[in-house]
Design an enzyme around this catalytic site. Structure first.
Site, PDB file in Angstrom:
ATOM      1  N   VAL A   5      11.176   5.075   8.573  1.00 16.53           N
ATOM      2  CA  VAL A   5      10.115   6.520   8.473  1.00 16.53           C
ATOM      3  C   VAL A   5       8.773   6.189   8.024  1.00 16.53           C
ATOM      4  CG1 VAL A   5      12.207   7.705   7.491  1.00 16.53           C
ATOM      5  CG2 VAL A   5      10.965   6.241   5.784  1.00 16.53           C
TER       6      VAL A   5
ATOM      7  N   LYS B 203       0.810  -0.992  -0.077  1.00 15.26           N
ATOM      8  CA  LYS B 203      -0.168   0.228   0.001  1.00 15.26           C
ATOM      9  C   LYS B 203       0.884   1.225   0.035  1.00 15.26           C
ATOM     10  CE  LYS B 203      -3.527  -2.019   3.163  1.00 15.26           C
ATOM     11  NZ  LYS B 203      -3.995  -2.016   4.396  1.00 15.26           N
TER      12      LYS B 203
ATOM     13  N   ASP C 113       3.604   3.193   6.368  1.00 16.83           N
ATOM     14  CA  ASP C 113       3.215   3.119   7.812  1.00 16.83           C
ATOM     15  C   ASP C 113       3.737   2.531   8.692  1.00 16.83           C
ATOM     16  OD1 ASP C 113       3.017   0.597   6.754  1.00 16.83           O
ATOM     17  OD2 ASP C 113       1.692  -0.139   7.941  1.00 16.83           O
TER      18      ASP C 113
ATOM     19  N   ASP D  69      14.449  -0.560   0.473  1.00 17.32           N
ATOM     20  CA  ASP D  69      15.501  -1.076   1.604  1.00 17.32           C
ATOM     21  C   ASP D  69      16.476  -1.918   1.246  1.00 17.32           C
ATOM     22  OD1 ASP D  69      16.126  -0.892   4.494  1.00 17.32           O
ATOM     23  OD2 ASP D  69      14.300  -2.064   4.840  1.00 17.32           O
TER      24      ASP D  69
HETATM   25  P1  5GP Z   1      12.712  -4.002   0.780  1.00 16.82           P
HETATM   26  O1  5GP Z   1      12.233  -5.351   0.021  1.00 16.82           O
HETATM   27  O2  5GP Z   1      13.671  -3.099  -0.264  1.00 16.82           O
HETATM   28  O3  5GP Z   1      13.712  -4.505   1.995  1.00 16.82           O
HETATM   29  O4  5GP Z   1      11.500  -3.337   1.428  1.00 16.82           O
HETATM   30  C1  5GP Z   1      10.444  -2.861   0.682  1.00 16.82           C
HETATM   31  C2  5GP Z   1       9.457  -2.399   1.632  1.00 16.82           C
HETATM   32  O5  5GP Z   1       9.639  -2.515   3.175  1.00 16.82           O
HETATM   33  C3  5GP Z   1       8.861  -1.044   1.179  1.00 16.82           C
HETATM   34  O6  5GP Z   1       8.084  -1.203   0.175  1.00 16.82           O
HETATM   35  C4  5GP Z   1       8.261  -0.543   2.544  1.00 16.82           C
HETATM   36  O7  5GP Z   1       6.812  -1.312   2.770  1.00 16.82           O
HETATM   37  C5  5GP Z   1       8.912  -1.409   3.618  1.00 16.82           C
HETATM   38  N1  5GP Z   1       9.747  -0.765   4.416  1.00 16.82           N
HETATM   39  C6  5GP Z   1      11.298  -0.452   4.246  1.00 16.82           C
HETATM   40  N2  5GP Z   1      11.825   0.240   4.995  1.00 16.82           N
HETATM   41  C7  5GP Z   1      10.752   1.041   5.651  1.00 16.82           C
HETATM   42  C8  5GP Z   1      10.638   2.265   6.464  1.00 16.82           C
HETATM   43  O8  5GP Z   1      11.690   2.849   6.931  1.00 16.82           O
HETATM   44  N3  5GP Z   1       9.427   2.747   6.872  1.00 16.82           N
HETATM   45  C9  5GP Z   1       8.396   2.035   6.358  1.00 16.82           C
HETATM   46  N4  5GP Z   1       6.964   2.632   6.873  1.00 16.82           N
HETATM   47  N5  5GP Z   1       8.533   0.911   5.601  1.00 16.82           N
HETATM   48  C10 5GP Z   1       9.626   0.486   5.183  1.00 16.82           C
END
Ligand code: 5GP
Length: 189
Positions: free
Chosen positions: A167, A57, A173, A117
């Site tokens: 964040v 979302k 969220d 991330d």
């Molecule tokens: P990744 O697969 O790159 O580790 O993470 C992607 C998802 O993790 C993002 O689309 C998000 O939903 C969540 N995410 C990663 N870092 C943050 C953060 O600092 N805050 C929030 N609210 N969600 C995060």
């Protein structure tokens, strides 16, 4: 009160401050950067219809502003995704919970992510969507946390590079709360 029925009065600005969120990127900076990114992406892709694919979302507010900044012909699609993180390390298992409504073969597509991330989600989605034979497939992320990367992936367009902090706001969220903050803030318990 004005007698003019078309006159609008501005309500007082809503309060968001609960003491846990510190502004990292103001509403004004977000708006300016999203407008600039829209123009940048449109200039790069030219005058073609763009199929924007928002990753739910977290990207819904960014997507809403970005598609208006892109101008021209834009289609909006959404993908539901959930990432499973086992133990203290990410397992890298990403699951599609809601698929696109329409085929994207031959379309110029843009994956719209809130934040990159570890990079696992974007990496997975890029492979997943590339398999559907779009004419082109680009990626945009509002935020990038390069300090946490586990796979070597980078969005083609990045709004802001941020430090390794959790964040919230502008769609992001914590336990489904804070998505409606108009700015990006760092959460601290
Ligand atoms: P990744 O697969 O790159 O580790 O993470 C992607 C998802 O993790 C993002 O689309 C998000 O939903 C969540 N995410 C990663 N870092 C943050 C953060 O600092 N805050 C929030 N609210 N969600 C995060």
């Amino acid at each position: 009160m004005s007698d003019d029925p078309t006159a609008t009065t501005s309500p007082p600005p809503p309060r968001y401050d609960d003491g846990h969120v510190q502004v990292l990127i103001s509403q004004e900076r977000v708006a300016a950067r999203v407008a600039a990114m829209g123009a940048e992406i449109r200039a790069e892709l030219g005058d073609v219809p763009i199929t924007c694919i928002g990753v739910l979302k977290g990207s819904f507010i960014f997507m809403a502003d970005l598609v208006r900044a892109l101008g021209g012909q834009v289609r909006c699609e959404f993908l539901g995704v959930s990432s499973y993180h086992g133990g203290t390390r990410s397992t890298g298992v990403v699951r599609i919970t809601e698929d696109l409504r329409h085929p994207i073969e031959g379309h110029h597509c843009l994956i719209v992510e809130d934040i990159v991330d570890t990079g696992l989600t974007l990496d997975y989605l890029h492979h997943f969507l590339a398999g559907r034979k779009p004419a082109s497939l680009r990626t945009v992320a509002l935020l990038d946390k390069p300090g946490r990367r586990e796979v070597d992936v980078k969005a083609d367009h990045v709004g802001f590079t941020i430090p390794d902090e959790f964040v919230v706001g502008y769609g992001l969220d914590l336990g489904e709360l804070y998505r409606n903050l108009p700015f990006i803030g760092v959460y601290s318990p």
